[in-house]
Write a protein that holds these residues in place. Structure first.
Motif, PDB file in Angstrom:
ATOM      1  N   THR A  28       0.763  -1.072   0.067  1.00  0.00           N
ATOM      2  CA  THR A  28      -0.152   0.117  -0.076  1.00  0.00           C
ATOM      3  C   THR A  28       0.800   1.283   0.064  1.00  0.00           C
ATOM      4  O   THR A  28       0.386   2.452  -0.166  1.00  0.00           O
ATOM      5  N   HIS A  29       2.113   1.037   0.218  1.00  0.00           N
ATOM      6  CA  HIS A  29       3.173   2.346   0.356  1.00  0.00           C
ATOM      7  C   HIS A  29       4.366   1.578   0.342  1.00  0.00           C
ATOM      8  O   HIS A  29       4.766   0.567   0.517  1.00  0.00           O
ATOM      9  N   THR A  30       5.302   2.632  -0.082  1.00  0.00           N
ATOM     10  CA  THR A  30       6.720   2.357  -0.408  1.00  0.00           C
ATOM     11  C   THR A  30       7.419   2.071   1.064  1.00  0.00           C
ATOM     12  O   THR A  30       8.476   1.067   1.133  1.00  0.00           O
ATOM     13  N   SER A  31       6.699   2.464   2.164  1.00  0.00           N
ATOM     14  CA  SER A  31       7.469   2.140   3.296  1.00  0.00           C
ATOM     15  C   SER A  31       7.394   0.607   3.668  1.00  0.00           C
ATOM     16  O   SER A  31       8.252   0.330   4.441  1.00  0.00           O
ATOM     17  N   ALA A  32       6.657   0.030   2.744  1.00  0.00           N
ATOM     18  CA  ALA A  32       6.657  -1.601   3.067  1.00  0.00           C
ATOM     19  C   ALA A  32       8.210  -1.938   2.915  1.00  0.00           C
ATOM     20  O   ALA A  32       8.480  -3.274   3.082  1.00  0.00           O
ATOM     21  N   PHE A  84      -0.492   0.191  -4.159  1.00  0.00           N
ATOM     22  CA  PHE A  84      -1.970  -0.314  -4.450  1.00  0.00           C
ATOM     23  C   PHE A  84      -2.498  -0.080  -3.307  1.00  0.00           C
ATOM     24  O   PHE A  84      -2.304  -0.476  -2.370  1.00  0.00           O
ATOM     25  N   ARG A  85      -3.992   0.393  -3.377  1.00  0.00           N
ATOM     26  CA  ARG A  85      -5.037   0.527  -2.441  1.00  0.00           C
ATOM     27  C   ARG A  85      -6.424   0.265  -2.983  1.00  0.00           C
ATOM     28  O   ARG A  85      -6.690   0.624  -4.019  1.00  0.00           O
ATOM     29  N   ASN A  86      -7.199  -0.304  -1.882  1.00  0.00           N
ATOM     30  CA  ASN A  86      -8.653  -0.502  -2.421  1.00  0.00           C
ATOM     31  C   ASN A  86      -9.380   0.678  -2.258  1.00  0.00           C
ATOM     32  O   ASN A  86      -9.759   1.077  -1.163  1.00  0.00           O
ATOM     33  N   PHE A 132       1.955   5.897  -7.695  1.00  0.00           N
ATOM     34  CA  PHE A 132       3.323   5.709  -7.514  1.00  0.00           C
ATOM     35  C   PHE A 132       3.889   6.581  -6.234  1.00  0.00           C
ATOM     36  O   PHE A 132       3.457   7.789  -6.085  1.00  0.00           O
ATOM     37  N   GLN A 133       4.857   6.013  -5.519  1.00  0.00           N
ATOM     38  CA  GLN A 133       5.255   6.849  -4.465  1.00  0.00           C
ATOM     39  C   GLN A 133       6.913   6.906  -4.750  1.00  0.00           C
ATOM     40  O   GLN A 133       7.506   5.953  -5.346  1.00  0.00           O
ATOM     41  N   MET A 134       7.735   7.716  -3.974  1.00  0.00           N
ATOM     42  CA  MET A 134       8.990   7.561  -3.872  1.00  0.00           C
ATOM     43  C   MET A 134       9.158   7.906  -2.607  1.00  0.00           C
ATOM     44  O   MET A 134       9.309   9.287  -1.993  1.00  0.00           O
ATOM     45  N   PRO A 138       2.152   6.015  12.120  1.00  0.00           N
ATOM     46  CA  PRO A 138       2.509   5.061  12.996  1.00  0.00           C
ATOM     47  C   PRO A 138       4.152   5.085  13.078  1.00  0.00           C
ATOM     48  O   PRO A 138       4.332   4.601  14.164  1.00  0.00           O
ATOM     49  N   PHE A 139       4.579   5.143  11.746  1.00  0.00           N
ATOM     50  CA  PHE A 139       5.909   4.655  11.695  1.00  0.00           C
ATOM     51  C   PHE A 139       6.905   5.774  12.013  1.00  0.00           C
ATOM     52  O   PHE A 139       8.114   5.677  11.992  1.00  0.00           O
ATOM     53  N   VAL A 140       6.389   7.001  12.198  1.00  0.00           N
ATOM     54  CA  VAL A 140       7.293   8.253  12.439  1.00  0.00           C
ATOM     55  C   VAL A 140       6.784   8.904  13.501  1.00  0.00           C
ATOM     56  O   VAL A 140       5.756   9.051  13.871  1.00  0.00           O
ATOM     57  N   PHE A 157      10.444   9.890   4.192  1.00  0.00           N
ATOM     58  CA  PHE A 157       9.432  10.581   3.791  1.00  0.00           C
ATOM     59  C   PHE A 157       8.967   9.993   2.747  1.00  0.00           C
ATOM     60  O   PHE A 157       9.651   8.952   2.126  1.00  0.00           O
ATOM     61  N   GLY A 158       7.614  10.208   2.325  1.00  0.00           N
ATOM     62  CA  GLY A 158       6.992   9.288   1.403  1.00  0.00           C
ATOM     63  C   GLY A 158       6.313  10.259   0.058  1.00  0.00           C
ATOM     64  O   GLY A 158       5.350  10.525   0.403  1.00  0.00           O
ATOM     65  N   LEU A 159       7.254  10.640  -0.892  1.00  0.00           N
ATOM     66  CA  LEU A 159       6.765  11.547  -1.555  1.00  0.00           C
ATOM     67  C   LEU A 159       5.792  11.089  -2.645  1.00  0.00           C
ATOM     68  O   LEU A 159       5.844   9.921  -3.092  1.00  0.00           O
TER      69      LEU A 159
HETATM   70  N1  PHE Z   1       3.730   5.613   3.732  1.00  0.00           N
HETATM   71  C1  PHE Z   1       2.923   6.712   4.168  1.00  0.00           C
HETATM   72  C2  PHE Z   1       1.743   6.864   3.044  1.00  0.00           C
HETATM   73  O1  PHE Z   1       1.641   6.117   2.195  1.00  0.00           O
HETATM   74  C3  PHE Z   1       3.820   8.183   3.789  1.00  0.00           C
HETATM   75  C4  PHE Z   1       4.941   8.174   4.612  1.00  0.00           C
HETATM   76  C5  PHE Z   1       6.221   7.721   4.104  1.00  0.00           C
HETATM   77  C6  PHE Z   1       4.763   9.053   5.749  1.00  0.00           C
HETATM   78  C7  PHE Z   1       7.183   8.051   5.030  1.00  0.00           C
HETATM   79  C8  PHE Z   1       5.925   9.456   6.563  1.00  0.00           C
HETATM   80  C9  PHE Z   1       7.133   8.751   6.557  1.00  0.00           C
HETATM   81  O2  PHE Z   1       0.952   7.541   3.297  1.00  0.00           O
END
Ligand code: PHE
Length: 341
Positions: A168-172, A194-196, A208-210, A250-252, A307-309
């Motif tokens: 669901t996010h690149t944080s994975a 991907f998200r529902n 897409f995220q970076m 939750p991860f920051v 960060f999740g651009l």
């Molecule tokens: N993963 C978060 C999202 O998709 C974005 C994010 C990334 C937030 C890294 C904080 C740090 O919503």
């Protein structure tokens, strides 16, 4: 003279049978060569009277001239025929067809992603590729979203039969990257997520995220602000301001929404920034100690930011797309727009 007439006659019929250069060379040797007809016939001259000698010499020379000119003309003819045959065997090219044929181009997301990668490489970041199919652990637990935590509701996704999920996010990828590099690290990892979602002009099930992470001793929010400001100023080709607002992930901890001053109106207010002068572009924050720990990094020794651009968002802004679904669509008229609006 009978002999000369015979030679002339056979020359005419031989010449008519010449098809290729080899035939013509043989003919030259047969008539003009050392033992050729027009050379050997001169031997007859010794039996002739003075008068006859003269006219015989002239007649032989005339015929030699005729043969020589005939060979020259035939040489030219054969060369032209060979050229024509070569041209005919070549693929037909229509020189009147316009050269402005469609060649295709990189996708707008690829263009912006490559630009970002170059910027971060220049600042010493490594580039990683994440999985699209991920374990639930990497997508949620490892970024501090335990099972049954309400934060999971914000990111519903597609669950596969094997209990894995579409990320669901690149944080994975954070956990895997921390385990691979250890501390200190500076890595970016672009990826498709991907998200529902209920689909509309600003929500798409595939986008897409970076993401980026920096972990080191004494990393602070100032480092985060510096890298974000430098990166966004490079992307937009002009100095932009950034501001942080509190945001929950939750991860920051602390977590922020990072806004950048609108590069199109300089903060005065326009269509792109919806008259607000600021654009919300990049959630971020200091990496939660639990997340560092799960990645095998000692949070008492190291800190970091993440960060999740929103890459799709940035692409839309840069090229003036108004509907995110166009990025995954097949309408070339839309995808071809590269003019910054
Ligand atoms: N993963 C978060 C999202 O998709 C974005 C994010 C990334 C937030 C890294 C904080 C740090 O919503």
């Amino acid at each position: 003279m009978k002999e000369l007439d015979n030679i002339k006659e056979s020359y005419i019929s031989d010449m008519a049978n010449v098809k290729i250069m080899d035939d013509l060379n043989n003919l030259r040797v047969n008539y003009l060569g050392k033992n050729g007809h027009l050379t050997t016939i001169m031997k007859l001259i010794k039996d002739l009277s003075v008068e006859e000698k003269k006219s015989f010499g002239v007649a032989v020379n005339d015929l030699k001239g005729e043969v020589t000119r005939g060979i020259e003309a035939k040489t030219e003819e054969l060369k032209n025929a060979a050229l024509l045959a070569e041209l005919n065997s070549m693929p037909k090219v229509d020189l009147t067809v316009s050269s402005a044929e469609k060649k295709g181009s990189l996708h707008p997301v690829t263009i912006i992603q490559q630009r970002l990668i170059n910027i971060f490489r220049g600042m010493g970041f490594a580039v990683e590729d994440g999985n699209e199919v991920e374990t639930e652990y990497n997508n949620f637990e490892a970024v501090n979203i335990p099972k049954f935590h309400p934060a999971r509701d914000m990111q519903d996704t597609f669950y596969l039969d094997n209990n894995q999920v579409l990320k669901t996010h690149t944080s994975a990828s954070q956990n895997r990257i921390m385990k691979k590099y250890g501390a200190p690290l500076k890595v970016i990892f672009p990826g498709r997520c991907f998200r529902n979602e209920e689909l509309d002009a600003s929500h798409e099930n595939t986008f897409f995220q970076m993401e980026g992470m920096m972990v080191d001793k004494n990393v602070s929010i100032s480092n985060l602000i510096y890298f974000m400001k430098t990166m966004l100023s490079e992307v937009f080709g002009k100095e932009v301001d950034v501001r942080l607002r509190p945001g929950f992930f939750p991860f920051v901890e602390p977590g922020f929404e990072l806004d950048c001053s609108c590069p199109y109106c300089g903060g005065k207010g326009c269509r792109v920034c919806k008259q607000g002068g600021w654009i919300e572009l990049c959630p971020c924050g200091m990496i939660h100690p639990n997340v560092l720990e799960m990645g095998g990094i000692n949070p008492d020794e190291y800190q970091g930011f993440a960060f999740g651009l929103g890459l799709s968002r940035l692409v839309m802004m840069t090229y003036g797309f108004t509907d995110i679904r166009n990025l995954n669509g097949k309408d070339l008229k839309v995808l071809e727009q590269t003019k910054i609006k």
